[in-house]
Design a protein around this motif. Sequence first.
Motif, PDB file in Angstrom:
ATOM      1  N   ILE A  96      17.463  66.416 -14.253  1.00 19.33           N
ATOM      2  CA  ILE A  96      17.232  67.740 -13.651  1.00 19.33           C
ATOM      3  C   ILE A  96      16.004  68.388 -14.281  1.00 19.33           C
ATOM      4  CG2 ILE A  96      18.195  70.066 -13.412  1.00 19.33           C
ATOM      5  CD1 ILE A  96      20.955  68.806 -13.211  1.00 19.33           C
ATOM      6  N   GLN A  97      15.878  68.257 -15.611  1.00 20.71           N
ATOM      7  CA  GLN A  97      14.721  68.849 -16.270  1.00 20.71           C
ATOM      8  C   GLN A  97      13.412  68.228 -15.778  1.00 20.71           C
ATOM      9  OE1 GLN A  97      15.803  68.136 -20.334  1.00 20.71           O
ATOM     10  NE2 GLN A  97      16.560  70.234 -20.632  1.00 20.71           N
ATOM     11  N   GLU A  98      13.382  66.911 -15.635  1.00 21.22           N
ATOM     12  CA  GLU A  98      12.161  66.243 -15.222  1.00 21.22           C
ATOM     13  C   GLU A  98      11.854  66.439 -13.744  1.00 21.22           C
ATOM     14  OE1 GLU A  98      12.763  62.209 -16.274  1.00 21.22           O
ATOM     15  OE2 GLU A  98      12.592  62.553 -18.450  1.00 21.22           O
ATOM     16  N   THR A  99      12.900  66.638 -12.917  1.00 24.15           N
ATOM     17  CA  THR A  99      12.686  66.731 -11.469  1.00 24.15           C
ATOM     18  C   THR A  99      12.418  68.157 -11.022  1.00 24.15           C
ATOM     19  OG1 THR A  99      14.171  64.837 -11.182  1.00 24.15           O
ATOM     20  CG2 THR A  99      13.692  66.173  -9.229  1.00 24.15           C
ATOM     21  N   TYR A 100      13.212  69.118 -11.511  1.00 21.90           N
ATOM     22  CA  TYR A 100      13.129  70.485 -10.974  1.00 21.90           C
ATOM     23  C   TYR A 100      12.565  71.502 -11.968  1.00 21.90           C
ATOM     24  CZ  TYR A 100      16.263  68.518  -7.454  1.00 21.90           C
ATOM     25  OH  TYR A 100      16.824  67.731  -6.468  1.00 21.90           O
ATOM     26  N   LEU A 101      12.590  71.208 -13.254  1.00 20.47           N
ATOM     27  CA  LEU A 101      12.187  72.201 -14.250  1.00 20.47           C
ATOM     28  C   LEU A 101      10.971  71.744 -15.030  1.00 20.47           C
ATOM     29  CD1 LEU A 101      15.764  73.058 -15.638  1.00 20.47           C
ATOM     30  CD2 LEU A 101      14.459  74.323 -13.916  1.00 20.47           C
ATOM     31  N   ASP A 102      10.044  71.101 -14.351  1.00 18.48           N
ATOM     32  CA  ASP A 102       8.861  70.603 -15.031  1.00 18.48           C
ATOM     33  C   ASP A 102       7.695  71.577 -14.991  1.00 18.48           C
ATOM     34  OD1 ASP A 102       8.569  70.417 -12.340  1.00 18.48           O
ATOM     35  OD2 ASP A 102       7.540  68.484 -12.333  1.00 18.48           O
ATOM     36  N   ALA A 103       7.886  72.750 -14.360  1.00 19.45           N
ATOM     37  CA  ALA A 103       6.822  73.755 -14.271  1.00 19.45           C
ATOM     38  C   ALA A 103       7.341  75.100 -14.763  1.00 19.45           C
ATOM     39  CB  ALA A 103       6.308  73.866 -12.838  1.00 19.45           C
TER      40      ALA A 103
END
Length: 386
Positions: A24-31
Motif C-alpha cells: 500500500i505504501q509503495e502503490t498509493y502513498l509514494d507521493a
Amino acid sequence: MAAVPSSASLPLGLTLQPDGVEWIQETYLDAFGAQLFATILLVLLVLLGATSASRVYDAIRSRYGPKLGEIVSILILGVVVAVVVYSFSAIWGVLFVLEFTLESATIDRWEAAQQIITLGIAITAYLAIRFVNRSIDTLAETSAVTKHQSEVAHHVADVTIIAAAATVILSLWGINLTNIFLGAGAITAIVALTARETLAAMLAGFVLLFSRPFHVGDWIEVNETGGIVTDVTIFTTKIQTFDDKHVLVPNDEVTSSQLTNYSRNNQLRVEVEVGIDYDADVRRAREIIVDAVEDCEIVKDSPNPQVITKAFGDSSILLECHVWIGNPTKRRTHDARTAVIESVADALDREGISIPYPHRVHSPRGEGFRVESAPREEAGISTTDD
C-alpha cells in the motif's frame, strides 16, 4: 518515496510492517500529496468514530449503567488511539519508530509475571473494597450502625485493604519495606508533634464510634453547650443549640468533659418548686399537687409524680414536684413545666392554699425609734395649689 528501513523482528515473530502494508505504501502513498490526503481522511474518520463512540457510550450508559459505559468508552478510546498512531506512522513511513519503541519496552517472563500478579492484586483489592463497602451499607440499612459509624468504617476498611495490597505488591517487586516503615515512623512522629490536637480529636472520634454515648438527633450537653446532635465526624461533633446556633465541639473535648445525654433513657424528670404558706397543711398540699399534675396529659403515669418537702423558705415552706415525660426534648420540657405550674396554681387556689410572696418585718432594737413628720407649713411647703 524514501525507502523504509527494514524492520527488526519483534517478540513472537511479529512485525509492524507486513507485506500488505509495504505494498500500500509503495502503490498509493509514494507521493506527498497522497500522504496529505490520507492524513486528512484519517482525521475525518477519527471525528466520525468519536461521534459514533459517544452514541454507543450513551446507549450503554442508559441500558447498563454509567460504570459499564465508562469501561467500554475507555476500551474504544484505547483502540482508536492505537489505530490512529499506527495508521499515521504507516502513511508517513515511520513505522520503524514504533518498532524501536516496542523493542525497547520488551520485558522478560519474570517481569511479565510480576506485572500480571500486580494487576491481579490491584483488581482483587478493588473488588474487596466494593464488597466490604456494600456490606457496611447493607448493615447500615438495618440500623445496626449509625451513619457516622458506617462512614468511619468505610474509611478504615478502604485504608486497611489498600495498605495490605500495597505491602504485597512492594514485596513482590523486591522493595525493602524496612526503610519505608522507618521513614513512615519518622513522618508519623513529626506529624504527631505538629498536629497533636488534630490527632487527639481524630482518636476521640474513633472512641465515640465504638463507645456510642449518643446518636445523631439526641439531646446532649457538653460542659455549657447543650442542644441536638446533627452530625458526628472524625474530628468534631456538630450541635445545634436551642437558640439556633451551630456549634462544633472537638471530639477530644467531648470525651474528656462531662457529657449529659437527656435522650438516652427515653424519659426525663422535670422538677417544679412550689412554696406554700406556713399556716397551710403540708400533707394536704402535697396530695393536692399530686392529684393536679396527674391530670396533665404530657406527664407520664409511670413513674408516678412525686412531691417532697424541700426546705423552710424565707416566706414559705418549699415543696418540690417531680414529674416524668417521655421522648424528652427541650420543647416538651418547657411544655411540661408550664402545664404543671398552671395546674398546681389552679388546684391550690381552689383549695384556699396561698402561695405567699416574700414579706419583710422591721423591728427596732432596744427602745426603738419614732419617725415624726413636721407640718407642711414648717417645712416651707406651700399648702395651696399654684
